[in-house]
Write a protein that holds these residues in place. Structure first.
Motif, PDB file in Angstrom:
ATOM      1  N   TRP A 124      -6.170  -4.590   5.696  1.00  0.00           N
ATOM      2  CA  TRP A 124      -6.336  -3.423   4.831  1.00  0.00           C
ATOM      3  C   TRP A 124      -7.801  -3.188   4.489  1.00  0.00           C
ATOM      4  O   TRP A 124      -8.309  -2.059   4.555  1.00  0.00           O
ATOM      5  CB  TRP A 124      -5.523  -3.580   3.548  1.00  0.00           C
ATOM      6  CG  TRP A 124      -5.819  -2.520   2.531  1.00  0.00           C
ATOM      7  CD1 TRP A 124      -6.483  -2.666   1.344  1.00  0.00           C
ATOM      8  CD2 TRP A 124      -5.482  -1.125   2.628  1.00  0.00           C
ATOM      9  NE1 TRP A 124      -6.578  -1.459   0.696  1.00  0.00           N
ATOM     10  CE2 TRP A 124      -5.975  -0.501   1.462  1.00  0.00           C
ATOM     11  CE3 TRP A 124      -4.831  -0.358   3.582  1.00  0.00           C
ATOM     12  CZ2 TRP A 124      -5.820   0.870   1.232  1.00  0.00           C
ATOM     13  CZ3 TRP A 124      -4.677   1.004   3.351  1.00  0.00           C
ATOM     14  CH2 TRP A 124      -5.164   1.597   2.186  1.00  0.00           C
ATOM     15  N   ASN A 147      -5.058   8.898   1.983  1.00  0.00           N
ATOM     16  CA  ASN A 147      -4.609   8.921   0.583  1.00  0.00           C
ATOM     17  C   ASN A 147      -3.900   7.644   0.167  1.00  0.00           C
ATOM     18  O   ASN A 147      -3.270   7.593  -0.893  1.00  0.00           O
ATOM     19  CB  ASN A 147      -3.671  10.113   0.350  1.00  0.00           C
ATOM     20  CG  ASN A 147      -4.439  11.423   0.302  1.00  0.00           C
ATOM     21  OD1 ASN A 147      -5.551  11.490  -0.211  1.00  0.00           O
ATOM     22  ND2 ASN A 147      -3.845  12.473   0.859  1.00  0.00           N
ATOM     23  N   LYS A 157      -1.308   7.809  -3.058  1.00  0.00           N
ATOM     24  CA  LYS A 157      -1.772   7.934  -4.450  1.00  0.00           C
ATOM     25  C   LYS A 157      -0.774   8.699  -5.306  1.00  0.00           C
ATOM     26  O   LYS A 157      -0.690   8.472  -6.518  1.00  0.00           O
ATOM     27  CB  LYS A 157      -3.143   8.607  -4.469  1.00  0.00           C
ATOM     28  CG  LYS A 157      -4.234   7.774  -3.814  1.00  0.00           C
ATOM     29  CD  LYS A 157      -5.570   8.509  -3.756  1.00  0.00           C
ATOM     30  CE  LYS A 157      -6.623   7.667  -3.033  1.00  0.00           C
ATOM     31  NZ  LYS A 157      -7.919   8.371  -2.917  1.00  0.00           N
ATOM     32  N   SER A 200      -0.618   6.178   6.953  1.00  0.00           N
ATOM     33  CA  SER A 200      -1.617   7.096   6.421  1.00  0.00           C
ATOM     34  C   SER A 200      -1.246   8.537   6.748  1.00  0.00           C
ATOM     35  O   SER A 200      -1.340   9.436   5.898  1.00  0.00           O
ATOM     36  CB  SER A 200      -2.999   6.760   6.996  1.00  0.00           C
ATOM     37  OG  SER A 200      -3.984   7.644   6.517  1.00  0.00           O
ATOM     38  N   VAL A 244       0.859  -1.182   0.000  1.00  0.00           N
ATOM     39  CA  VAL A 244       0.000   0.000   0.000  1.00  0.00           C
ATOM     40  C   VAL A 244       0.897   1.233   0.000  1.00  0.00           C
ATOM     41  O   VAL A 244       1.997   1.219   0.565  1.00  0.00           O
ATOM     42  CB  VAL A 244      -0.905  -0.028   1.252  1.00  0.00           C
ATOM     43  CG1 VAL A 244      -1.619   1.290   1.444  1.00  0.00           C
ATOM     44  CG2 VAL A 244      -1.904  -1.170   1.139  1.00  0.00           C
ATOM     45  N   LYS A 270      -7.912   4.992   5.677  1.00  0.00           N
ATOM     46  CA  LYS A 270      -7.039   4.816   4.520  1.00  0.00           C
ATOM     47  C   LYS A 270      -6.444   6.136   4.025  1.00  0.00           C
ATOM     48  O   LYS A 270      -5.355   6.151   3.448  1.00  0.00           O
ATOM     49  CB  LYS A 270      -7.806   4.120   3.387  1.00  0.00           C
ATOM     50  CG  LYS A 270      -8.172   2.663   3.711  1.00  0.00           C
ATOM     51  CD  LYS A 270      -8.890   2.014   2.536  1.00  0.00           C
ATOM     52  CE  LYS A 270      -9.053   0.510   2.737  1.00  0.00           C
ATOM     53  NZ  LYS A 270      -9.965   0.154   3.824  1.00  0.00           N
ATOM     54  N   GLU A 288      -3.573   3.673  -1.052  1.00  0.00           N
ATOM     55  CA  GLU A 288      -4.278   2.702  -1.887  1.00  0.00           C
ATOM     56  C   GLU A 288      -3.335   1.544  -2.188  1.00  0.00           C
ATOM     57  O   GLU A 288      -2.115   1.655  -2.028  1.00  0.00           O
ATOM     58  CB  GLU A 288      -4.760   3.350  -3.187  1.00  0.00           C
ATOM     59  CG  GLU A 288      -3.644   3.869  -4.069  1.00  0.00           C
ATOM     60  CD  GLU A 288      -4.166   4.573  -5.322  1.00  0.00           C
ATOM     61  OE1 GLU A 288      -5.381   4.785  -5.407  1.00  0.00           O
ATOM     62  OE2 GLU A 288      -3.334   4.881  -6.200  1.00  0.00           O
TER      63      GLU A 288
END
Length: 271
Positions: free
Chosen positions: A198, A206, A112, A185, A109, A204, A208
């Motif tokens: 997750w 930003n 973004k 995060s 993860v 969460k 992903e």
């Protein structure tokens, strides 16, 4: 499902008698933060408890700590996800026998903005090399958990010395998966997590999923009865009853039926 060796052991200890069953009204399950934080145990344990009258008291810690707790006799059953460490636990005599229970996978993860440009990849080693080269922030559990062990294996394969980077772009929380995801995060950092935690994670921000699908990210869970020959206080009959239920049709079905947002989090594979 119980092997001859296990039955003989239990009978020799006198734990199959009705009186012993009555005294074993609960077991202590040493397990991982992923099974607890995801909600899996809250989903499956009521069924077992209703069927058997045996209460399951969960200690949810990292896999390394769960194994140490079980080795110290502070538990009856071990449900964790670090196969090599589990097999050593049994080989050293602390556990009776190890069984596959279920699996899912790990995912990488990250923010973004993806400063290391790894999004959409399926090669975890290549992604970690790119993160290190970019000195992009990466948050590790750093707690000897199953997830931490899996992460370190990938860094080793990538030939990256994260110990040398500790305190710089590589940060260790020494905490569970949920707390580590919160840190990631807040920092908009990369982090390796099990998929179940997750999916269940609510902060969460930003972050992903950027890398998934690498076979090296396969995440197997195993279950082991703590050896009553090492720790006579182990509730062996009740513990074995839980293992049989977990590996049987009802327990495996309960695992398969656990979903969040329509997604199945764990996949039963007892043999």
């Amino acid at each position: 499902m119980v092997g001859i060796r296990i039955r003989t052991l239990l009978m020799a200890l006198g734990l199959m008698a009705g009186g012993a069953q009555a005294e074993e009204a609960y077991i202590v399950l040493q397990s991982t933060t992923s099974t607890q934080n995801s909600g899996l145990l809250d989903h499956i344990l009521p069924g077992f408890e209703a069927e058997t009258g045996i209460d399951v008291r969960v200690v949810a810690v990292g896999t390394g700590q769960a194994i140490r707790n079980a080795r110290n006799g502070d538990g009856d059953v071990l449900l964790v996800h670090a196969r090599e460490a589990e097999e050593k636990f049994v080989a050293d005599g602390w556990g009776v026998e190890r069984f596959d229970v279920m699996y899912n996978d790990f995912v990488l993860v990250g923010p973004k903005s993806d400063p290391a440009k790894v999004g959409g990849g399926t090669d975890i080693v290549a992604a970690l090399k790119a993160i290190a080269q970019a000195t992009a922030p990466f948050v590790s559990r750093g707690d000897d958990s199953g997830t931490h062990k899996a992460e370190l294996r990938q860094w080793k394969e990538a030939d990256i010395d994260v110990a040398a980077a500790s305190g710089g772009w590589y940060r260790e929380t020494g905490s569970g998966m949920g707390a580590t995801l919160n840190v990631a995060s807040g920092m908009e950092a990369y982090v390796l997590t099990d998929r179940a935690t997750w999916i269940a994670f609510g902060n969460k921000g930003n972050l992903e999923i950027l890398v998934e699908g690498d076979p090296r990210l396969f995440n197997q869970y195993g279950v082991i009865l703590v050896n009553p020959e090492k720790h006579p206080g182990v509730r062996a009959a009740a513990g074995q009853r839980f293992i049989d239920w977990l590996l049987g049709e009802v327990g495996q079905g309960a695992i398969a039926s656990f979903r969040l947002d329509g997604q199945q989090l764990f996949f039963p594979n007892a043999r």
